[in-house]
Design a protein around this motif. Sequence first.
Motif, mmCIF file in Angstrom:
data_model
loop_
_atom_site.group_PDB
_atom_site.id
_atom_site.type_symbol
_atom_site.label_atom_id
_atom_site.label_comp_id
_atom_site.label_asym_id
_atom_site.label_seq_id
_atom_site.Cartn_x
_atom_site.Cartn_y
_atom_site.Cartn_z
ATOM 1 N N ALA A 116 -9.573 6.502 -1.052
ATOM 2 C CA ALA A 116 -9.206 5.607 0.042
ATOM 3 C C ALA A 116 -10.396 4.805 0.551
ATOM 4 C CB ALA A 116 -8.596 6.421 1.182
ATOM 5 N N ARG A 117 -11.586 5.344 0.444
ATOM 6 C CA ARG A 117 -12.768 4.617 0.927
ATOM 7 C C ARG A 117 -12.997 3.335 0.134
ATOM 8 N NH1 ARG A 117 -17.161 9.073 2.997
ATOM 9 N NH2 ARG A 117 -15.696 10.772 3.373
ATOM 10 N N GLY A 118 -12.543 3.317 -1.108
ATOM 11 C CA GLY A 118 -12.664 2.105 -1.898
ATOM 12 C C GLY A 118 -11.461 1.185 -1.765
ATOM 13 N N TRP A 119 -10.304 1.737 -1.410
ATOM 14 C CA TRP A 119 -9.077 0.936 -1.340
ATOM 15 C C TRP A 119 -8.865 0.300 0.026
ATOM 16 C CZ3 TRP A 119 -6.554 5.992 -3.336
ATOM 17 C CH2 TRP A 119 -6.909 6.192 -4.676
ATOM 18 N N LEU A 120 -9.389 0.915 1.084
ATOM 19 C CA LEU A 120 -9.198 0.387 2.434
ATOM 20 C C LEU A 120 -10.191 -0.751 2.685
ATOM 21 C CD1 LEU A 120 -8.584 3.585 4.607
ATOM 22 C CD2 LEU A 120 -7.111 1.558 4.529
ATOM 23 N N THR A 121 -9.790 -1.940 2.317
ATOM 24 C CA THR A 121 -10.680 -3.096 2.455
ATOM 25 C C THR A 121 -10.139 -4.126 3.447
ATOM 26 O OG1 THR A 121 -9.576 -4.182 0.588
ATOM 27 C CG2 THR A 121 -11.524 -2.833 0.099
ATOM 28 N N GLY B 63 -0.338 -7.692 12.669
ATOM 29 C CA GLY B 63 1.063 -8.017 12.445
ATOM 30 C C GLY B 63 1.276 -8.787 11.154
ATOM 31 N N VAL B 64 2.519 -8.832 10.697
ATOM 32 C CA VAL B 64 2.825 -9.513 9.442
ATOM 33 C C VAL B 64 3.211 -10.971 9.648
ATOM 34 C CG1 VAL B 64 3.556 -7.369 8.348
ATOM 35 C CG2 VAL B 64 5.276 -8.822 9.464
ATOM 36 N N GLY C 21 11.602 -3.601 -0.922
ATOM 37 C CA GLY C 21 10.634 -2.904 -0.076
ATOM 38 C C GLY C 21 9.295 -2.740 -0.774
ATOM 39 N N LEU C 22 9.316 -2.354 -2.039
ATOM 40 C CA LEU C 22 8.066 -2.245 -2.789
ATOM 41 C C LEU C 22 7.429 -3.615 -2.965
ATOM 42 C CD1 LEU C 22 5.956 -0.700 -4.383
ATOM 43 C CD2 LEU C 22 7.464 -0.804 -6.380
ATOM 44 N N ASP C 23 8.248 -4.623 -3.229
ATOM 45 C CA ASP C 23 7.733 -5.982 -3.347
ATOM 46 C C ASP C 23 6.998 -6.397 -2.075
ATOM 47 O OD1 ASP C 23 7.562 -8.747 -4.430
ATOM 48 O OD2 ASP C 23 8.993 -9.176 -2.831
ATOM 49 N N PHE C 24 7.591 -6.092 -0.913
ATOM 50 C CA PHE C 24 6.967 -6.438 0.369
ATOM 51 C C PHE C 24 5.654 -5.686 0.555
ATOM 52 C CE2 PHE C 24 6.457 -6.327 5.002
ATOM 53 C CZ PHE C 24 6.672 -7.662 5.330
ATOM 54 N N ASP C 25 5.639 -4.425 0.174
ATOM 55 C CA ASP C 25 4.397 -3.644 0.253
ATOM 56 C C ASP C 25 3.304 -4.275 -0.590
ATOM 57 O OD1 ASP C 25 5.329 -1.786 2.033
ATOM 58 O OD2 ASP C 25 5.270 -0.090 0.651
ATOM 59 N N LEU C 26 3.650 -4.668 -1.800
ATOM 60 C CA LEU C 26 2.657 -5.212 -2.723
ATOM 61 C C LEU C 26 2.157 -6.587 -2.281
ATOM 62 C CD1 LEU C 26 4.404 -4.166 -6.054
ATOM 63 C CD2 LEU C 26 2.188 -3.311 -5.250
ATOM 64 N N ARG C 27 3.029 -7.385 -1.661
ATOM 65 C CA ARG C 27 2.657 -8.745 -1.291
ATOM 66 C C ARG C 27 2.085 -8.867 0.113
ATOM 67 N NH1 ARG C 27 6.080 -11.997 -0.115
ATOM 68 N NH2 ARG C 27 7.980 -10.727 -0.060
ATOM 69 N N VAL C 28 2.659 -8.091 1.074
ATOM 70 C CA VAL C 28 2.380 -8.347 2.482
ATOM 71 C C VAL C 28 1.806 -7.137 3.208
ATOM 72 C CG1 VAL C 28 3.380 -9.070 4.694
ATOM 73 C CG2 VAL C 28 4.233 -10.077 2.559
ATOM 74 N N LEU C 29 2.555 -6.044 3.226
ATOM 75 C CA LEU C 29 2.175 -4.917 4.075
ATOM 76 C C LEU C 29 0.902 -4.236 3.586
ATOM 77 C CD1 LEU C 29 3.452 -3.806 6.659
ATOM 78 C CD2 LEU C 29 4.509 -2.018 5.285
ATOM 79 N N LYS C 30 0.779 -4.012 2.297
ATOM 80 C CA LYS C 30 -0.409 -3.427 1.670
ATOM 81 C C LYS C 30 -0.987 -2.275 2.502
ATOM 82 C CE LYS C 30 -1.617 -7.873 -0.403
ATOM 83 N NZ LYS C 30 -2.633 -8.956 -0.521
ATOM 84 N N PRO C 31 -0.200 -1.241 2.752
ATOM 85 C CA PRO C 31 -0.680 -0.161 3.629
ATOM 86 C C PRO C 31 -1.907 0.542 3.079
ATOM 87 C CG PRO C 31 1.339 0.483 2.500
ATOM 88 C CD PRO C 31 1.152 -0.968 2.239
ATOM 89 N N TRP C 32 -2.033 0.661 1.772
ATOM 90 C CA TRP C 32 -3.204 1.316 1.168
ATOM 91 C C TRP C 32 -4.492 0.551 1.434
ATOM 92 C CZ3 TRP C 32 1.290 0.025 -1.461
ATOM 93 C CH2 TRP C 32 1.321 -1.267 -1.988
#
Length: 552
Positions: free
Chosen positions: A177-182, A247-248, A106-117
Amino acid sequence: MKPALKALMMAAMLGSTMLAAPATAMAQSATTTTATPAALATLFTEWRSFQASGEKNGAPDFSAAELSRKRAGLKTMQARLAAIDTSGWSPSALVDYNIVRGEMNGLDFDLRVLKPWERDPAWYNSVWAAQSDTPSHEGPTLPRLVELWQYNFPLSSADSAKLAAELAHVPPLLQGARGWLTGNARDLWTSGTGTMADQAETLAKLRNLVGNGDPKLVKAITNAETATNDFVAWLKAETPKKTGPSGVGKENYTWYLRNVQLSDLSWEQEVAILRRELARAHAALRLEEHRNRKLPQLAGVTSPAAYDAQAEASVDKFIGFLGQNDILTVRDYMRPALMKRVDSYVPPEKQNFFAISMHRAPMTLWTHFYHWWDLEMMAADPQPSDIRRGPLLYNLWLSRSEGMATAMEEMMLHAGLFDDDPRAREIVWIMQAQRAARGLASLYMQANMIDMPAAMKMQVTRTPNGWMSPTLPLLASEQQIYLRLPGYGPSYITGKYQIEKLYAERAEAQGKAFSTKAFFDELNSYGMIPVSLIRWQMLGKDDEAEALGMKR
């Protein structure tokens, strides 16, 4: 909790005393799970600490340097997990092993694909007013949250100081967040802006509730509210720049199902299941309506007193039905858990989809509120396994939690719960159709075949009898959750499919010895884990685990 009820609870949350979830003391039921092997238990503790780590200026940090540290640390954790010798382990222990593997994926998917931050402003919603009806919040959440529903108001001095300290992270988080939300995911951006506006509203209600209380708390609330409002203004200003899909994609979606949710389904298979279930629900509804054509229409109650009386009577009837018909073991927490979710009367013009059901035939929703029994069970009968005792990360509980709640609706219909109330049977099929319609729309949205407005339109159009309002907040909140986390929207129907399959396999294997009550009691004993893993333990079949490449 379902979006249908969040708005109702939000209104009541800051106007009355908040109660944390009870922990009724009950004797542990028989279970085939065992304590976690020491090597895995140690790694699990370190993994959970690592997953939640990473702070700067007293707030969660999602800078490039921190994300790089997370990637490197995750590889180390995964290597340590792979190196554990599982020779001679029981199926229960192997299930625990694969749960940890799923969380790491799940963390791997966040880091590679979902990137919610990077892609999703709602990721930064860290102040929560209401408890979810699932083991943890629905969809991606920060590792640090302020759970207002866990506090009792008026606050003690200790709780006042604790809440002030918890809220202190909001300004630095939103500044970062203003710098991370790109990212350029338009639907996530626009819907997430609304989520953050809701947080500002929650903080305003909290400030009014606290009034002239502890000055430190008042200052912390005010600072958090100001920071949230400023953040919302910044999000709105950036919105015109956001033009991309959210979507992913099909391939990533299937990877997430198989490696995180531990389901052997694919995007294409989920589409096939939901199409079939949508058509079946519509057909069954029309046949019910034809059978009932000479009966009066089901009318909703029209007063608070009638609402309360109907709700209580239906809770008692439902609990009685379960016990008298040997459906499952009735526990002493079941009736109180449902009674706490009665809510209050809503005028017809303000009733959303689920309120329409609740005002006409509340037992149709009590079946789905199996959710609240799950939470009580986790407290009353804690799992002997360290790994299963609390909520699994990345919503790994989806198929069991949402699938079981949805399966209970139709299974209780077939078991006879609504035999003396034929019109209520119609509502069960309407609810099944709505869940299939919204899940199918979310699949198309995750594949970037349609955008969120089109998904919302599809959900409205394919929900029978005009019950899905295109204007009430429920619609947007549901599709937002399902866009934020792959697999969530369809999980109600696909999880139901998995549980029905398991029920049938168990009955076939046991023949005349099969017992519905024993089935549900045993299923509950395994905890809030993926149905594929429950199947492995219950039936001793590891074919799905093999297909998914799990450690066996």
